[in-house]
Design a protein around this motif. Structure first.
Motif, PDB file in Angstrom:
ATOM      1  N   SER A   1       0.821  -1.213   0.000  1.00 30.50           N
ATOM      2  CA  SER A   1       0.000   0.000   0.000  1.00 30.50           C
ATOM      3  C   SER A   1       0.854   1.261   0.000  1.00 30.50           C
ATOM      4  O   SER A   1       1.977   1.273   0.515  1.00 30.50           O
ATOM      5  CB  SER A   1      -0.909   0.022   1.234  1.00 30.50           C
ATOM      6  OG  SER A   1      -0.151   0.277   2.408  1.00 30.50           O
TER       7      SER A   1
ATOM      8  N   GLU B   1       1.114  -4.260  -6.881  1.00 34.82           N
ATOM      9  CA  GLU B   1      -0.340  -4.380  -6.830  1.00 34.82           C
ATOM     10  C   GLU B   1      -0.888  -4.178  -8.241  1.00 34.82           C
ATOM     11  O   GLU B   1      -0.632  -3.147  -8.864  1.00 34.82           O
ATOM     12  CB  GLU B   1      -0.915  -3.329  -5.880  1.00 34.82           C
ATOM     13  CG  GLU B   1      -2.411  -3.286  -5.831  1.00 34.82           C
ATOM     14  CD  GLU B   1      -3.042  -4.597  -5.433  1.00 34.82           C
ATOM     15  OE1 GLU B   1      -3.700  -5.217  -6.303  1.00 34.82           O
ATOM     16  OE2 GLU B   1      -2.889  -5.014  -4.276  1.00 34.82           O
TER      17      GLU B   1
ATOM     18  N   ILE C   1      -2.127   1.817  -7.573  1.00 34.69           N
ATOM     19  CA  ILE C   1      -1.511   2.309  -6.343  1.00 34.69           C
ATOM     20  C   ILE C   1      -0.122   2.808  -6.700  1.00 34.69           C
ATOM     21  O   ILE C   1       0.647   2.102  -7.354  1.00 34.69           O
ATOM     22  CB  ILE C   1      -1.412   1.188  -5.284  1.00 34.69           C
ATOM     23  CG1 ILE C   1      -2.808   0.756  -4.839  1.00 34.69           C
ATOM     24  CG2 ILE C   1      -0.598   1.644  -4.084  1.00 34.69           C
ATOM     25  CD1 ILE C   1      -2.815  -0.374  -3.850  1.00 34.69           C
TER      26      ILE C   1
ATOM     27  N   GLN D   1       3.411   3.116  -6.113  1.00 44.71           N
ATOM     28  CA  GLN D   1       4.450   2.447  -5.351  1.00 44.71           C
ATOM     29  C   GLN D   1       5.837   2.968  -5.732  1.00 44.71           C
ATOM     30  O   GLN D   1       6.849   2.396  -5.358  1.00 44.71           O
ATOM     31  CB  GLN D   1       4.383   0.931  -5.590  1.00 44.71           C
ATOM     32  CG  GLN D   1       3.080   0.304  -5.140  1.00 44.71           C
ATOM     33  CD  GLN D   1       3.012  -1.171  -5.450  1.00 44.71           C
ATOM     34  OE1 GLN D   1       3.410  -1.605  -6.529  1.00 44.71           O
ATOM     35  NE2 GLN D   1       2.501  -1.936  -4.509  1.00 44.71           N
TER      36      GLN D   1
END
Length: 63
Positions: A18, A37, A42, A44
């Motif tokens: 996350s 992900e 998301i 990252q």
């Protein structure tokens, strides 16, 4: 937490997927491996490494 384990930040690495987890670890000076992900977008990008599988994570840790 690192103090309780008697581990320095240089000896630790965080595995996270996350954005908030990655950001928290980076703010405390820890290296981060992001488990990529793919189910939702998301960011990252601030992780030190981004990997697609556990074998890749293992190989990064070995180095």
């Amino acid at each position: 937490m690192l103090e309780l384990l008697n581990v320095s930040p240089q000896e630790a690495i965080v595995i996270e997927d996350s954005y908030s987890g990655i950001l928290s670890a980076k703010k405390t000076g820890l290296r981060v491996i992001a488990f990529e992900e793919t189910r939702m977008p998301i960011d990252q990008s601030i992780a030190d490494f981004i990997t697609k599988d556990m074998l890749s994570i293992f190989n990064i840790i070995k180095k």
